[in-house]
Design an enzyme around this catalytic site. Structure first.
Site, PDB file in Angstrom:
ATOM      1  N   GLY A  45      12.343  -0.200   2.159  1.00  0.00           N
ATOM      2  CA  GLY A  45      11.431  -1.151   1.532  1.00  0.00           C
ATOM      3  C   GLY A  45      10.732  -0.477   0.370  1.00  0.00           C
ATOM      4  N   GLN A  50       4.068   0.759  -5.767  1.00  0.00           N
ATOM      5  CA  GLN A  50       4.687   2.091  -5.663  1.00  0.00           C
ATOM      6  C   GLN A  50       5.464   2.487  -6.918  1.00  0.00           C
ATOM      7  OE1 GLN A  50       6.503   1.098  -1.633  1.00  0.00           O
ATOM      8  NE2 GLN A  50       6.043   3.277  -1.406  1.00  0.00           N
ATOM      9  N   HIS A 140       4.785  -3.487   6.695  1.00  0.00           N
ATOM     10  CA  HIS A 140       4.463  -2.254   5.955  1.00  0.00           C
ATOM     11  C   HIS A 140       4.393  -2.539   4.444  1.00  0.00           C
ATOM     12  CE1 HIS A 140       4.956   2.257   5.215  1.00  0.00           C
ATOM     13  NE2 HIS A 140       5.193   1.733   4.027  1.00  0.00           N
ATOM     14  N   GLU A 141       5.390  -3.262   3.931  1.00  0.00           N
ATOM     15  CA  GLU A 141       5.424  -3.549   2.484  1.00  0.00           C
ATOM     16  C   GLU A 141       4.330  -4.528   2.085  1.00  0.00           C
ATOM     17  OE1 GLU A 141       7.054  -1.545   0.721  1.00  0.00           O
ATOM     18  OE2 GLU A 141       8.159  -0.746   2.433  1.00  0.00           O
ATOM     19  N   HIS A 144       1.212  -2.860   1.371  1.00  0.00           N
ATOM     20  CA  HIS A 144       1.144  -2.228   0.044  1.00  0.00           C
ATOM     21  C   HIS A 144       0.561  -3.169  -1.009  1.00  0.00           C
ATOM     22  CE1 HIS A 144       2.876   1.765   0.265  1.00  0.00           C
ATOM     23  NE2 HIS A 144       3.931   1.348   0.941  1.00  0.00           N
TER      24      HIS A 144
HETATM   25 NI    NI Z   1       5.282   2.477   2.060  1.00  0.00          NI
END
Ligand code: NI
Length: 185
Positions: A45, A50, A140-141, A144
């Site tokens: 992912g 990021q 998790h993503e 972000h």
């Molecule tokens: Ni991550």
């Protein structure tokens, strides 16, 4: 094009991503570049913050987490302007890592099932119920794009034990196989 991945400590990882419209400049190229970057770094992912873009976009490919004997196939998908509608089921622990925090893996507890609404790369509205590992990667993503990192889910003591390693990551004092951008280097 492979993009540099922003390392822990960069403020972009702490910002809430902005919603985007279909005419966001270079969107299709950005999505292609993110897939290339994720594959090069062997991730499952990757979220736009990021790669230094504070927008509500992330991609996942959980298919590599399963093999032929598994019942699940995984999911390769683009999520734009995603909203988590509901999370349910028992919390379960899984050892997570993050391309922005290389070398650190820790057990994170999350709910099992997720109902999510989003737009795909063609800006078609989608609603999906996800479970297990695919839900895990999406959770998790999704974190972000809210400025949250997996280490934020750890108990304070556990997190404090990681402090010096995290500081080293932000300075680039870490061994990593892919291209990164370190905020304190
Ligand atoms: Ni991550």
């Amino acid at each position: 094009m492979v993009l540099p991945i922003v390392a822990y400590g960069d403020p972009v990882l702490r910002r809430t991503g902005a919603e985007i419209k279909k005419d966001y400049p270079g969107l299709q190229q950005l999505i292609d570049d993110m897939f290339e970057t994720m594959e090069k770094s062997k991730g499952v992912g990757l979220a736009a913050p990021q790669v230094n873009k504070s927008i509500r976009l992330f991609i996942i490919d959980s298919s590599k987490m399963f093999d032929e004997e598994d019942k699940e196939e995984g999911l390769r998908e683009v999520f734009i302007n995603a909203k988590i509608i509901d999370e349910s089921g028992d919390e379960w622990g899984y050892e997570e890592g993050c391309l922005s925090i290389p070398g650190i893996r820790e057990d994170v507890y999350r709910e099992e099932t997720l109902l999510i609404q989003y737009y795909d790369r063609d800006f078609n509205f989608q609603e999906k119920k996800l479970t297990g590992l695919t839900a895990r990667v999406v959770q998790h993503e999704f974190d972000h794009i809210e400025g949250i990192l997996f280490i934020d889910h750890l108990k304070p003591l556990r997190k404090s034990l990681l402090k010096s390693r995290l500081e080293n990551i932000s300075k680039g004092k870490v061994s990593v196989e892919y291209k990164m951008k370190f905020p304190k280097k």
